[in-house]
Design a protein around this motif. Structure first.
Motif, PDB file in Angstrom:
ATOM      1  N   ASP A  65      42.322  29.794  29.306  1.00 27.21           N
ATOM      2  CA  ASP A  65      41.278  29.551  28.304  1.00 27.21           C
ATOM      3  C   ASP A  65      40.160  30.589  28.365  1.00 27.21           C
ATOM      4  O   ASP A  65      39.565  30.920  27.339  1.00 27.21           O
ATOM      5  CB  ASP A  65      40.642  28.169  28.515  1.00 27.21           C
ATOM      6  CG  ASP A  65      41.625  27.035  28.360  1.00 27.21           C
ATOM      7  OD1 ASP A  65      42.520  27.128  27.501  1.00 27.21           O
ATOM      8  OD2 ASP A  65      41.501  26.040  29.111  1.00 27.21           O
ATOM      9  N   LEU A  66      39.861  31.055  29.571  1.00 26.49           N
ATOM     10  CA  LEU A  66      38.686  31.902  29.752  1.00 26.49           C
ATOM     11  C   LEU A  66      38.816  32.683  31.050  1.00 26.49           C
ATOM     12  O   LEU A  66      39.349  32.183  32.038  1.00 26.49           O
ATOM     13  CB  LEU A  66      37.429  31.016  29.829  1.00 26.49           C
ATOM     14  CG  LEU A  66      36.093  31.687  30.109  1.00 26.49           C
ATOM     15  CD1 LEU A  66      35.653  32.550  28.929  1.00 26.49           C
ATOM     16  CD2 LEU A  66      35.032  30.635  30.416  1.00 26.49           C
ATOM     17  N   ASN A  87      38.651  42.942  29.430  1.00 29.55           N
ATOM     18  CA  ASN A  87      38.587  42.873  27.966  1.00 29.55           C
ATOM     19  C   ASN A  87      39.920  43.243  27.325  1.00 29.55           C
ATOM     20  O   ASN A  87      40.260  42.734  26.256  1.00 29.55           O
ATOM     21  CB  ASN A  87      37.487  43.788  27.426  1.00 29.55           C
ATOM     22  CG  ASN A  87      36.173  43.083  27.280  1.00 29.55           C
ATOM     23  OD1 ASN A  87      36.121  41.898  26.952  1.00 29.55           O
ATOM     24  ND2 ASN A  87      35.097  43.803  27.531  1.00 29.55           N
ATOM     25  N   SER A  88      40.668  44.114  27.944  1.00 31.65           N
ATOM     26  CA  SER A  88      41.937  44.562  27.363  1.00 31.65           C
ATOM     27  C   SER A  88      43.002  43.459  27.347  1.00 31.65           C
ATOM     28  O   SER A  88      44.028  43.603  26.689  1.00 31.65           O
ATOM     29  CB  SER A  88      42.474  45.781  28.112  1.00 31.65           C
ATOM     30  OG  SER A  88      42.978  45.413  29.380  1.00 31.65           O
ATOM     31  N   PRO A  92      39.313  35.382  26.104  1.00 33.49           N
ATOM     32  CA  PRO A  92      37.847  35.327  26.119  1.00 33.49           C
ATOM     33  C   PRO A  92      37.285  35.627  27.519  1.00 33.49           C
ATOM     34  O   PRO A  92      37.809  35.139  28.522  1.00 33.49           O
ATOM     35  CB  PRO A  92      37.543  33.890  25.690  1.00 33.49           C
ATOM     36  CG  PRO A  92      38.723  33.498  24.854  1.00 33.49           C
ATOM     37  CD  PRO A  92      39.897  34.178  25.509  1.00 33.49           C
ATOM     38  N   LEU A  93      36.244  36.451  27.554  1.00 28.78           N
ATOM     39  CA  LEU A  93      35.642  36.905  28.808  1.00 28.78           C
ATOM     40  C   LEU A  93      34.155  36.592  28.807  1.00 28.78           C
ATOM     41  O   LEU A  93      33.458  36.872  27.831  1.00 28.78           O
ATOM     42  CB  LEU A  93      35.852  38.418  28.965  1.00 28.78           C
ATOM     43  CG  LEU A  93      35.139  39.109  30.125  1.00 28.78           C
ATOM     44  CD1 LEU A  93      35.678  38.629  31.464  1.00 28.78           C
ATOM     45  CD2 LEU A  93      35.279  40.627  29.998  1.00 28.78           C
ATOM     46  N   GLU A  94      33.686  36.027  29.907  1.00 31.74           N
ATOM     47  CA  GLU A  94      32.257  35.799  30.118  1.00 31.74           C
ATOM     48  C   GLU A  94      31.840  36.553  31.362  1.00 31.74           C
ATOM     49  O   GLU A  94      32.493  36.459  32.405  1.00 31.74           O
ATOM     50  CB  GLU A  94      31.958  34.309  30.312  1.00 31.74           C
ATOM     51  CG  GLU A  94      32.119  33.474  29.068  1.00 31.74           C
ATOM     52  CD  GLU A  94      31.055  33.752  28.012  1.00 31.74           C
ATOM     53  OE1 GLU A  94      29.926  34.174  28.369  1.00 31.74           O
ATOM     54  OE2 GLU A  94      31.357  33.552  26.828  1.00 31.74           O
ATOM     55  N   ILE A  95      30.757  37.305  31.257  1.00 23.99           N
ATOM     56  CA  ILE A  95      30.218  38.059  32.385  1.00 23.99           C
ATOM     57  C   ILE A  95      28.910  37.402  32.789  1.00 23.99           C
ATOM     58  O   ILE A  95      28.066  37.108  31.935  1.00 23.99           O
ATOM     59  CB  ILE A  95      29.968  39.529  31.990  1.00 23.99           C
ATOM     60  CG1 ILE A  95      31.263  40.164  31.500  1.00 23.99           C
ATOM     61  CG2 ILE A  95      29.375  40.303  33.153  1.00 23.99           C
ATOM     62  CD1 ILE A  95      31.060  41.498  30.810  1.00 23.99           C
ATOM     63  N   MET A  96      28.760  37.148  34.085  1.00 25.03           N
ATOM     64  CA  MET A  96      27.546  36.491  34.567  1.00 25.03           C
ATOM     65  C   MET A  96      27.318  36.863  36.024  1.00 25.03           C
ATOM     66  O   MET A  96      28.179  37.480  36.650  1.00 25.03           O
ATOM     67  CB  MET A  96      27.659  34.973  34.397  1.00 25.03           C
ATOM     68  CG  MET A  96      28.882  34.342  35.021  1.00 25.03           C
ATOM     69  SD  MET A  96      29.168  32.620  34.556  1.00 25.03           S
ATOM     70  CE  MET A  96      29.759  32.784  32.882  1.00 25.03           C
ATOM     71  N   ASN A  97      26.167  36.470  36.558  1.00 20.24           N
ATOM     72  CA  ASN A  97      25.928  36.768  37.965  1.00 20.24           C
ATOM     73  C   ASN A  97      26.819  35.896  38.841  1.00 20.24           C
ATOM     74  O   ASN A  97      27.406  34.908  38.384  1.00 20.24           O
ATOM     75  CB  ASN A  97      24.446  36.675  38.329  1.00 20.24           C
ATOM     76  CG  ASN A  97      23.927  35.255  38.355  1.00 20.24           C
ATOM     77  OD1 ASN A  97      24.612  34.324  38.765  1.00 20.24           O
ATOM     78  ND2 ASN A  97      22.694  35.078  37.928  1.00 20.24           N
ATOM     79  N   THR A  98      26.942  36.277  40.077  1.00 24.29           N
ATOM     80  CA  THR A  98      27.862  35.623  41.010  1.00 24.29           C
ATOM     81  C   THR A  98      27.618  34.123  41.103  1.00 24.29           C
ATOM     82  O   THR A  98      28.564  33.326  41.016  1.00 24.29           O
ATOM     83  CB  THR A  98      27.739  36.268  42.407  1.00 24.29           C
ATOM     84  OG1 THR A  98      28.132  37.642  42.304  1.00 24.29           O
ATOM     85  CG2 THR A  98      28.596  35.569  43.429  1.00 24.29           C
ATOM     86  N   ASP A  99      26.368  33.726  41.291  1.00 22.89           N
ATOM     87  CA  ASP A  99      26.060  32.300  41.462  1.00 22.89           C
ATOM     88  C   ASP A  99      26.486  31.481  40.241  1.00 22.89           C
ATOM     89  O   ASP A  99      27.119  30.431  40.370  1.00 22.89           O
ATOM     90  CB  ASP A  99      24.568  32.092  41.717  1.00 22.89           C
ATOM     91  CG  ASP A  99      24.096  32.761  43.004  1.00 22.89           C
ATOM     92  OD1 ASP A  99      24.936  33.246  43.779  1.00 22.89           O
ATOM     93  OD2 ASP A  99      22.873  32.780  43.234  1.00 22.89           O
TER      94      ASP A  99
END
Length: 123
Positions: A65-66, A87-88, A92-99
């Motif tokens: 899903d993600l 991305n390739s 769906p991709l979400e980028i966030m900080n580690t925590d």
């Protein structure tokens, strides 16, 4: 931080994280991790990760899903090579900080979602 949600019996338990480590199903890991609902891979080296192939292999069996990409820089890393590889995959991709990545993965998997994450430990 300790995390205490009750995922399914075959699900990896993300028990905690801190400066330079993750705690998964009772094991303390000090390297970046690629984590799926039912397994994880502790990346042994900072050189070349085989993240893309691992995710492709997993997605041949399960619909992902993600993808979550968690790292100490958060969105500042949105132009790095790992982001381009993820991305390739057209997932769906979400980028966030580690925590945030650790908490988000835990909540989504506890809801039964098929989520994978590549997470680098905080420094």
């Amino acid at each position: 931080m300790d995390l205490n949600l009750n995922p399914g019996s075959n699900t990896i338990k993300f028990e905690g994280y801190g400066s330079g480590f993750f705690k998964l199903s009772g094991k303390k890991i000090k390297t970046p991790i690629l984590i799926f609902p039912d397994r994880y891979i502790a990346m042994k080296s900072n050189k070349k990760y085989n993240i893309k192939n691992e995710i492709i292999n997993y997605s041949n069996k399960y619909k992902i899903d993600l993808i979550i990409y968690g790292n100490p820089l958060g969105l500042e890393s949105s132009k790095d090579l790992i982001t381009k590889e993820l991305n390739s995959l057209n997932i769906p991709l979400e980028i966030m900080n580690t925590d945030a990545a650790c908490r988000t993965w835990t909540v989504l998997v506890s809801e039964g979602r098929c989520v994978c994450a590549f997470i680098k430990p905080q420094r």
